[in-house]
Design a protein around this motif. Structure first.
Motif, PDB file in Angstrom:
ATOM      1  N   ARG A   1      45.842  38.057  41.785  1.00  0.00           N
ATOM      2  CA  ARG A   1      44.503  37.551  42.072  1.00  0.00           C
ATOM      3  C   ARG A   1      43.412  38.593  41.806  1.00  0.00           C
ATOM      4  O   ARG A   1      42.224  38.259  41.810  1.00  0.00           O
ATOM      5  N   ILE A   2      43.808  39.837  41.601  1.00  0.00           N
ATOM      6  CA  ILE A   2      42.821  40.881  41.284  1.00  0.00           C
ATOM      7  C   ILE A   2      42.286  40.622  39.874  1.00  0.00           C
ATOM      8  O   ILE A   2      43.053  40.551  38.913  1.00  0.00           O
ATOM      9  N   GLN A   3      40.992  40.494  39.746  1.00  0.00           N
ATOM     10  CA  GLN A   3      40.398  40.059  38.477  1.00  0.00           C
ATOM     11  C   GLN A   3      40.431  41.127  37.391  1.00  0.00           C
ATOM     12  O   GLN A   3      40.617  40.820  36.213  1.00  0.00           O
TER      13      GLN A   3
ATOM     14  N   SER B   1      40.383  46.235  53.311  1.00  0.00           N
ATOM     15  CA  SER B   1      40.230  45.139  54.267  1.00  0.00           C
ATOM     16  C   SER B   1      40.250  43.770  53.603  1.00  0.00           C
ATOM     17  O   SER B   1      40.480  42.759  54.266  1.00  0.00           O
ATOM     18  N   ARG B   2      39.994  43.718  52.314  1.00  0.00           N
ATOM     19  CA  ARG B   2      40.073  42.456  51.579  1.00  0.00           C
ATOM     20  C   ARG B   2      40.564  42.719  50.163  1.00  0.00           C
ATOM     21  O   ARG B   2      40.611  43.874  49.718  1.00  0.00           O
ATOM     22  N   LEU B   3      40.932  41.669  49.456  1.00  0.00           N
ATOM     23  CA  LEU B   3      41.432  41.818  48.101  1.00  0.00           C
ATOM     24  C   LEU B   3      40.332  42.364  47.199  1.00  0.00           C
ATOM     25  O   LEU B   3      39.223  41.816  47.158  1.00  0.00           O
ATOM     26  N   PRO B   4      40.600  43.445  46.465  1.00  0.00           N
ATOM     27  CA  PRO B   4      39.576  43.989  45.569  1.00  0.00           C
ATOM     28  C   PRO B   4      39.323  43.052  44.383  1.00  0.00           C
ATOM     29  O   PRO B   4      40.207  42.308  43.955  1.00  0.00           O
ATOM     30  N   ASP B   5      38.126  43.121  43.859  1.00  0.00           N
ATOM     31  CA  ASP B   5      37.814  42.444  42.603  1.00  0.00           C
ATOM     32  C   ASP B   5      38.246  43.303  41.419  1.00  0.00           C
ATOM     33  O   ASP B   5      38.599  42.793  40.358  1.00  0.00           O
ATOM     34  N   VAL B   6      38.189  44.621  41.614  1.00  0.00           N
ATOM     35  CA  VAL B   6      38.524  45.589  40.568  1.00  0.00           C
ATOM     36  C   VAL B   6      39.407  46.667  41.177  1.00  0.00           C
ATOM     37  O   VAL B   6      39.162  47.119  42.304  1.00  0.00           O
ATOM     38  N   VAL B   7      40.449  47.080  40.436  1.00  0.00           N
ATOM     39  CA  VAL B   7      41.213  48.263  40.837  1.00  0.00           C
ATOM     40  C   VAL B   7      41.297  49.208  39.642  1.00  0.00           C
ATOM     41  O   VAL B   7      41.398  48.782  38.495  1.00  0.00           O
ATOM     42  N   THR B   8      41.203  50.506  39.928  1.00  0.00           N
ATOM     43  CA  THR B   8      41.420  51.522  38.900  1.00  0.00           C
ATOM     44  C   THR B   8      42.698  52.270  39.232  1.00  0.00           C
ATOM     45  O   THR B   8      43.106  52.353  40.391  1.00  0.00           O
ATOM     46  N   MET B   9      43.342  52.823  38.198  1.00  0.00           N
ATOM     47  CA  MET B   9      44.634  53.483  38.387  1.00  0.00           C
ATOM     48  C   MET B   9      44.740  54.721  37.505  1.00  0.00           C
ATOM     49  O   MET B   9      44.087  54.812  36.467  1.00  0.00           O
ATOM     50  N   ASN B  10      45.596  55.657  37.938  1.00  0.00           N
ATOM     51  CA  ASN B  10      45.963  56.812  37.125  1.00  0.00           C
ATOM     52  C   ASN B  10      47.469  57.015  37.188  1.00  0.00           C
ATOM     53  O   ASN B  10      48.099  56.674  38.172  1.00  0.00           O
TER      54      ASN B  10
END
Length: 282
Positions: free
Chosen positions: A123-125, A100-109
């Motif tokens: 813009r994701i920190q 619903s809003r831009l995440p501050d943190v994203v994790t990936m695999n």
């Protein structure tokens, strides 16, 4: 009495060792790694070494605000976690499923392109890859963002050629509001003892239930039962019906279906019996 004294001495020793390591590395101490596994059934005394920053420090919030974490299933393997202080985290983020809003943190695999993107929103920190681009090295994350401490435990994956790629997947662990929340990512193999020890306690577990693209339902159910989490949140639903995964637990876990899109969870509100909670939209 002697057992209590021994437990206190051992807890002091282990926590002192962790504290010393943390001071050397200038990192917070995980509150979810299971020191007590070596002494099952022992209640450890509270111990806080002076000068050590714990991963979940006290904040200037009301008790109710400190306790509540919001979790929303966004799609595929992406859950959106919102901390009491408003830190937003999107798991296995590819950009195809937007919270619903831009995440501050994203994790990936990296097992599949549906679990990562090399071009996330600038813009994701914090963009945390579950793999290392350096051959032979492990991805390692120990990061505090607001009131959340984030770390990872790596595991191997199958590659497209049928071989094994070492350390290509990360189990990300989010320590927030007293909770230990784990996301298994694209787990291809059952965990070994060292990995279970490194993971420690998980109160909430996000687990793929595709029936074979990651692991078969029987193998995945063994992992889930070994981790003994209070709340299990399915994700990555492909192939066989969800009922096949649910049937593997043979009454050992309760099964419930979320009544709202966003779950509000806290240590006090965790179910007394381990529960598989199917989110809306799965």
């Amino acid at each position: 009495m002697m057992l209590r004294a021994l437990a206190f001495s051992l807890s002091t020793f282990f926590l002192s060792a962790f504290a010393a390591l943390a001071q050397q590395a200038e990192m917070p101490v995980s509150q979810c790694q299971a020191i007590a596994q070596k002494l099952p059934g022992v209640m450890f005394a509270s111990f806080k070494p002076s000068g050590v920053q714990f991963a979940q420090a006290d904040r200037k919030l009301s008790l109710a605000e400190k306790e509540e974490v919001k979790i929303t299933f966004v799609g595929h393997s992406t859950y959106f976690i919102e901390s009491p202080e408003g830190v937003g985290i999107a798991t296995d983020y590819s950009g195809a499923y937007q919270p619903s809003r831009l995440p501050d943190v994203v994790t990936m695999n990296k097992a599949h392109s549906t679990h990562y993107t090399l071009n996330p929103d600038s813009r994701i920190q914090h963009v945390l890859h579950g793999w290392s681009d350096m051959p032979g090295e492990k991805a390692k994350h120990q990061l505090t963002v607001g009131d959340v401490y984030i770390r990872n435990v790596v595991s191997d994956i199958r590659n497209w050629g049928g071989g094994i790629e070492e350390n290509g997947n990360s189990i990300f662990i989010f320590e927030v509001a007293g909770l230990c929340i784990g996301h298994l990512g694209h787990l291809h193999f059952e965990l070994n003892e060292a990995q279970y020890t490194e993971i420690g306690r998980l109160d909430i577990l996000m687990v793929p239930v595709d029936g074979g693209l990651t692991m078969g339902a029987d193998s995945m159910s063994r992992v889930v039962q070994r981790l003994r989490s209070s709340l299990i949140l399915p994700m990555h639903r492909w192939g066989p019906p969800l009922d096949r995964f649910l049937s593997m637990f043979d009454g050992k876990f309760d099964i419930a279906y979320a009544k709202e899109a966003t779950l509000r969870v806290s240590m006090r509100g965790l179910p007394k019996k381990p529960t598989i909670l199917v989110p809306q939209g799965l």
